[in-house]
Motif scaffolding. Structure first.
Motif, PDB file in Angstrom:
ATOM      1  N   GLU A 260      -4.481   8.188 -12.553  1.00 43.68           N
ATOM      2  CA  GLU A 260      -5.960   8.287 -12.725  1.00 43.68           C
ATOM      3  C   GLU A 260      -6.278   9.164 -11.456  1.00 43.68           C
ATOM      4  N   PRO A 261      -7.166  10.365 -11.397  1.00 46.83           N
ATOM      5  CA  PRO A 261      -7.436  10.954 -10.260  1.00 46.83           C
ATOM      6  C   PRO A 261      -8.247  10.104  -9.100  1.00 46.83           C
ATOM      7  N   GLY A 262      -7.795   9.968  -8.082  1.00 44.49           N
ATOM      8  CA  GLY A 262      -8.542   9.079  -7.179  1.00 44.49           C
ATOM      9  C   GLY A 262      -8.139   7.861  -7.110  1.00 44.49           C
ATOM     10  N   ALA A 263      -7.096   7.507  -7.673  1.00 43.66           N
ATOM     11  CA  ALA A 263      -6.756   5.986  -7.642  1.00 43.66           C
ATOM     12  C   ALA A 263      -6.559   5.593  -6.479  1.00 43.66           C
ATOM     13  N   ALA A 264      -6.704   4.441  -6.367  1.00 44.53           N
ATOM     14  CA  ALA A 264      -6.583   3.515  -4.761  1.00 44.53           C
ATOM     15  C   ALA A 264      -5.223   3.275  -4.851  1.00 44.53           C
ATOM     16  N   VAL A 265      -4.749   3.223  -3.620  1.00 46.98           N
ATOM     17  CA  VAL A 265      -3.113   2.723  -3.227  1.00 46.98           C
ATOM     18  C   VAL A 265      -2.802   1.172  -3.596  1.00 46.98           C
ATOM     19  N   LEU A 266      -4.015   0.482  -3.499  1.00 43.58           N
ATOM     20  CA  LEU A 266      -3.938  -0.942  -3.782  1.00 43.58           C
ATOM     21  C   LEU A 266      -4.870  -1.505  -4.803  1.00 43.58           C
ATOM     22  N   PRO A 267      -4.686  -2.483  -5.346  1.00 43.11           N
ATOM     23  CA  PRO A 267      -5.657  -2.949  -6.294  1.00 43.11           C
ATOM     24  C   PRO A 267      -6.961  -3.434  -5.804  1.00 43.11           C
ATOM     25  N   PRO A 268      -7.869  -3.525  -6.623  1.00 42.41           N
ATOM     26  CA  PRO A 268      -9.123  -3.901  -6.021  1.00 42.41           C
ATOM     27  C   PRO A 268      -9.372  -5.435  -5.502  1.00 42.41           C
ATOM     28  N   VAL A 269     -10.345  -5.732  -4.668  1.00 45.48           N
ATOM     29  CA  VAL A 269     -10.763  -6.926  -4.306  1.00 45.48           C
ATOM     30  C   VAL A 269     -11.347  -7.708  -5.439  1.00 45.48           C
ATOM     31  N   THR A 270     -12.009  -6.843  -6.379  1.00 43.77           N
ATOM     32  CA  THR A 270     -12.618  -7.588  -7.486  1.00 43.77           C
ATOM     33  C   THR A 270     -11.786  -8.207  -8.283  1.00 43.77           C
TER      34      THR A 270
ATOM     35  N   GLY B  82       0.872  -1.221  -0.187  1.00 46.42           N
ATOM     36  CA  GLY B  82       0.056   0.179   0.185  1.00 46.42           C
ATOM     37  C   GLY B  82       0.728   1.209  -0.065  1.00 46.42           C
ATOM     38  N   LEU B  83       1.999   1.325   0.700  1.00 47.61           N
ATOM     39  CA  LEU B  83       2.996   2.169   0.713  1.00 47.61           C
ATOM     40  C   LEU B  83       3.491   2.686  -0.549  1.00 47.61           C
ATOM     41  N   LEU B  84       3.745   1.427  -1.235  1.00 48.60           N
ATOM     42  CA  LEU B  84       4.563   1.636  -2.616  1.00 48.60           C
ATOM     43  C   LEU B  84       3.364   2.044  -3.415  1.00 48.60           C
TER      44      LEU B  84
ATOM     45  N   LEU C 206     -11.257  11.114   6.403  1.00 48.16           N
ATOM     46  CA  LEU C 206      -9.670  11.415   6.202  1.00 48.16           C
ATOM     47  C   LEU C 206      -9.547  12.272   4.715  1.00 48.16           C
ATOM     48  N   LEU C 207     -10.436  11.923   3.930  1.00 41.64           N
ATOM     49  CA  LEU C 207     -10.403  12.754   2.723  1.00 41.64           C
ATOM     50  C   LEU C 207     -10.896  14.083   2.893  1.00 41.64           C
ATOM     51  N   LYS C 208     -12.150  14.186   3.642  1.00 43.34           N
ATOM     52  CA  LYS C 208     -12.706  15.712   3.880  1.00 43.34           C
ATOM     53  C   LYS C 208     -11.781  16.373   4.497  1.00 43.34           C
ATOM     54  N   TRP C 209     -11.280  15.897   5.665  1.00 43.82           N
ATOM     55  CA  TRP C 209     -10.518  16.559   6.437  1.00 43.82           C
ATOM     56  C   TRP C 209      -9.090  17.076   5.730  1.00 43.82           C
ATOM     57  N   THR C 210      -8.828  16.439   4.856  1.00 48.49           N
ATOM     58  CA  THR C 210      -7.297  16.715   3.964  1.00 48.49           C
ATOM     59  C   THR C 210      -7.766  17.393   2.641  1.00 48.49           C
ATOM     60  N   ASN C 211      -8.898  17.643   2.408  1.00 50.63           N
ATOM     61  CA  ASN C 211      -9.384  18.012   0.956  1.00 50.63           C
ATOM     62  C   ASN C 211      -8.621  17.151  -0.219  1.00 50.63           C
ATOM     63  N   GLY C 212      -9.008  15.712   0.164  1.00 47.95           N
ATOM     64  CA  GLY C 212      -8.368  14.945  -0.876  1.00 47.95           C
ATOM     65  C   GLY C 212      -7.180  14.635  -0.691  1.00 47.95           C
ATOM     66  N   LYS C 213      -6.294  15.370  -0.073  1.00 47.37           N
ATOM     67  CA  LYS C 213      -4.873  15.101  -0.012  1.00 47.37           C
ATOM     68  C   LYS C 213      -4.299  13.653   0.385  1.00 47.37           C
ATOM     69  N   ALA C 214      -5.395  13.489   1.518  1.00 52.93           N
ATOM     70  CA  ALA C 214      -4.632  12.106   2.114  1.00 52.93           C
ATOM     71  C   ALA C 214      -4.782  11.012   1.084  1.00 52.93           C
ATOM     72  N   LEU C 215      -3.730   9.968   1.264  1.00 51.49           N
ATOM     73  CA  LEU C 215      -3.897   8.884   0.621  1.00 51.49           C
ATOM     74  C   LEU C 215      -4.192   7.586   1.604  1.00 51.49           C
ATOM     75  N   VAL C 216      -5.312   7.048   1.316  1.00 49.55           N
ATOM     76  CA  VAL C 216      -5.870   6.295   2.291  1.00 49.55           C
ATOM     77  C   VAL C 216      -5.893   4.655   2.113  1.00 49.55           C
ATOM     78  N   ALA C 217      -5.925   3.824   2.907  1.00 44.79           N
ATOM     79  CA  ALA C 217      -6.282   2.446   2.876  1.00 44.79           C
ATOM     80  C   ALA C 217      -6.826   2.203   4.092  1.00 44.79           C
ATOM     81  N   THR C 218      -7.996   0.950   4.225  1.00 46.50           N
ATOM     82  CA  THR C 218      -8.555   0.793   5.272  1.00 46.50           C
ATOM     83  C   THR C 218      -8.401  -0.735   5.709  1.00 46.50           C
TER      84      THR C 218
END
Ligand SMILES: NC(=O)c1ccc[n+]([C@@H]2O[C@H](COP(=O)([O-])OP(=O)(O)OC[C@H]3O[C@@H](n4cnc5c(N)ncnc54)[C@H](O)[C@@H]3O)[C@@H](O)[C@H]2O)c1
Ligand SMILES: O=C(O)C[C@H](O)C(=O)O
Ligand SMILES: [Mn+2]
Length: 547
Positions: A489-499, A271-273, A417-429
């Motif tokens: 891609e704008p809003g890309a995830a940090v990890l591949p999707p579970v799909t 996820g960090l990579l 997390l995204l709201k508080w950082t105006n979309g800057k945070a790179l998030v995984a849960t």
């Protein structure tokens, strides 16, 4: 009636229900035991899914799916493998937490698990043989249930985590479900409500500790290794004081894996990579803060530290990038309560003018300015708006992974997390999170759950017939997950999707098997790693049972 007919219908590894063909019905003595119309597996899948949809809650949906699992493994996995992303939160985390908490009252079927009691260690070999029942076991998930997810000690009821983790192995990586064995080591429980619950199905005494505990674990490891020589032994949700000890004791001797320490380390590194691929920042420039420095927190930190070394930092430089925060606040090296895994990452008080004041996450974030914050603390809502804003004030793209499971324990919600950082945070849960819409951008949220890597890791190690699972293979697993997401891609995830879990489990498996072979860890010659992985994959289709 044929004398085996009823046994076949009651054996989930053989049962096909209404899909037994006419020839099978005649040869196996099943004529008259089933309604006359023969269904295809696709008919059964449709019908089963339609029934599933009528169940009103996630818990009821899971109970229903487990009834299919209990009766017919092929049908269960056919359905699960067609709907992996949809079923993961039902079959696995977070719903599995509800079934663990209510296991005794919901009990209907032991699900081919082995229940090993510390009060009867002499029956261990018999218990394992009875549950294996002649099957060629290649993979065990074992728990002692002291640290189930973030919900703690659930005694015998924790067996469900072993069952659940194995279901994901099969759906994601095609591990043959007849070659796996879920195990619980019932060493007692310290949960008073279970000890007092008349329905509780486990041993009614406190957890056994010390030599008797370690001897029991050792006897289990030795017995399982003797009975099943090709075993991959996965440890899950042991307590903080035992998990690392057990891993360190066996990891250089047998093929063993601790999911909370190593699996979580791999997925967070991946996820960090991914996050740094999006931000364009260098790995070695990061300042890492672990909130909750227990089994997972310390395991992740160690993996990220190893990566810093691999990327060229000296041990001293690398250590200087890490800060651990636990109940005490920022961890310092003069603290007598540090665990062996925390010690190498504890700081010196002399580094801070106000060291004695750094008793909370908020203080630590203010003093350190981390660029990465990973939560494995079991403290819901601990990543508050002010902490996140403070972090974001000192770094362009704060990387924030609230990983505590299940949902009720997460340190923050992706959306906040995204709201508080105006979309800057790179998030995984840790648990699945829906995409977040913000200012016209759709942010996909990666799931940093070890379930995204442990199935591929196991498949690759087993396919390579490796003697050991070592750090090099683990590192290769983390790196193999790169390149699946488009970071531009704008809003890309940090990890591949579970799909795509089934597809990238294959990628992980190939990388791991290749590494094992490159290091000569394979017990038998392998010319084609890709083929070895592909050949091991089980597919959920009925096999002809007639001769
Ligand atoms: N996403 C994943 O893949 C993944 C993997 C493993 C664990 N986890 C989650 O991580 C959490 C921890 O699991 P674990 O196995 O490491 O458990 P653990 O008990 O070993 O560690 C939890 C740590 O949190 C600390 N802690 C408790 N209260 C705290 C507080 N108020 N402030 C700071 N620290 C506090 C504890 O002292 C302990 O060191 C669980 O919720 C688990 O579900 C997630
Ligand atoms: O089981 C999970 O969802 C991940 C992890 O192993 C945990 O303990 O939380
Ligand atoms: Mn776990």
């Amino acid at each position: 009636m044929h004398e085996n007919a009823q046994q076949i219908l009651n054996n989930p590894f053989l049962n096909k229900g209404t899909a037994f063909t006419m020839t099978e019905r005649q040869q196996l003595g099943l004529v008259g035991l089933l309604p006359p119309h023969v269904q295809t597996i696709d008919d059964q899948v449709k019908q089963t899914y339609a029934q599933y949809l009528t169940k009103p809650s996630m818990l009821e949906k899971r109970i229903f799916l487990m009834s299919i699992f209990n009766e017919n493994r092929v049908l269960f996995y056919k359905l699960f493998s067609q709907r992996i992303a949809e079923f993961m939160p039902i079959v696995y985390d977070p719903t599995i937490a509800d079934t663990i908490e209510n296991y005794s009252s919901l009990f209907v079927n032991p699900q081919n698990a082995a229940f090993l009691s510390i009060d009867d260690p002499d029956s261990m070999a018999a218990a394992l043989k009875n549950t294996a029942s002649g099957r060629n076991i290649k993979l065990i998930v074992v728990t002692d249930a002291e640290g189930i997810l973030g919900i703690g000690d659930w005694g015998t009821q924790g067996v469900d985590i072993s069952v659940g983790k194995l279901m994901v192995y099969t759906a994601a990586a095609g591990i043959d479900p007849s070659e796996v064995l879920p195990v619980v080591l019932d060493v007692g429980t310290n949960r008073q409500s279970l000890l007092e619950d008349p329905l509780y199905l486990g041993n009614r005494h406190e957890r056994v500790r010390g030599d008797r505990y370690y001897d029991f674990v050792d006897r289990f490891v030795q017995t399982a290794e003797e009975l099943f020589p090709d075993l991959y032994l996965h440890f899950e949700d042991f307590g903080r004081s035992n998990a690392a000890n057990i891993l360190n004791k066996y990891k250089d001797k047998i093929v063993t894996f601790n999911d909370d320490i190593q699996g979580t380390g791999i997925i967070v590194l991946a996820g960090l990579l991914g996050a740094l691929n999006i931000s364009g920042e260098a790995f070695t420039d990061q300042v890492y803060m672990s909130f909750g420095a227990g089994t997972a927190g310390a395991g992740i930190t160690q993996r990220i530290y190893e990566e810093m070394l691999q990327q060229g930092l000296s041990e001293e430089e690398a250590r200087s990038r890490f800060y651990m925060v636990d109940k005490q606040g920022l961890l310092f090296d003069d603290d007598p309560d540090l665990t062996p895994e925390q010690k190498p990452f504890a700081r010196k008080r002399s580094e801070f003018a106000n060291a004695d004041e750094l008793k909370t996450l908020a203080d630590a974030v203010k003093a350190v300015h981390p660029t990465i914050l990973v939560g494995t603390s079991t403290q819901p809502g601990a990543f508050t708006e002010s902490i996140v804003k403070e972090m974001a004030a000192h770094t362009a793209r704060p990387i924030i992974f609230p990983l505590s499971n299940p949902t009720k324990l997460a340190e923050a919600k992706a959306e906040d997390l995204l709201k508080w950082t105006n979309g800057k945070a790179l998030v995984a849960t840790g648990i699945p999170a829906a995409p977040v819409e913000l200012d016209g951008v759709t942010y996909e949220i990666g799931q940093a759950n070890n379930a995204l890597v442990y199935p591929g890791l196991g498949l690759g190690t087993i396919a390579a017939k490796a003697r050991l699972l070592n750090d090099e293979m683990i590192s290769k697993a983390a790196h193999s997950l790169g390149g699946i997401v488009d970071p531009t891609e704008p809003g890309a995830a940090v990890l591949p999707p579970v799909t795509k879990l089934d597809i990238f489990s294959q990628t992980v498996a190939e990388a791991v098997a290749k590494s094992a072979v490159a290091q000569n860890l394979n017990k038998e010659p392998i010319d084609n790693v890709k083929k070895a992985v592909a050949d091991l994959k089980w597919v959920p289709e009925y096999k002809e049972l007639t001769d």
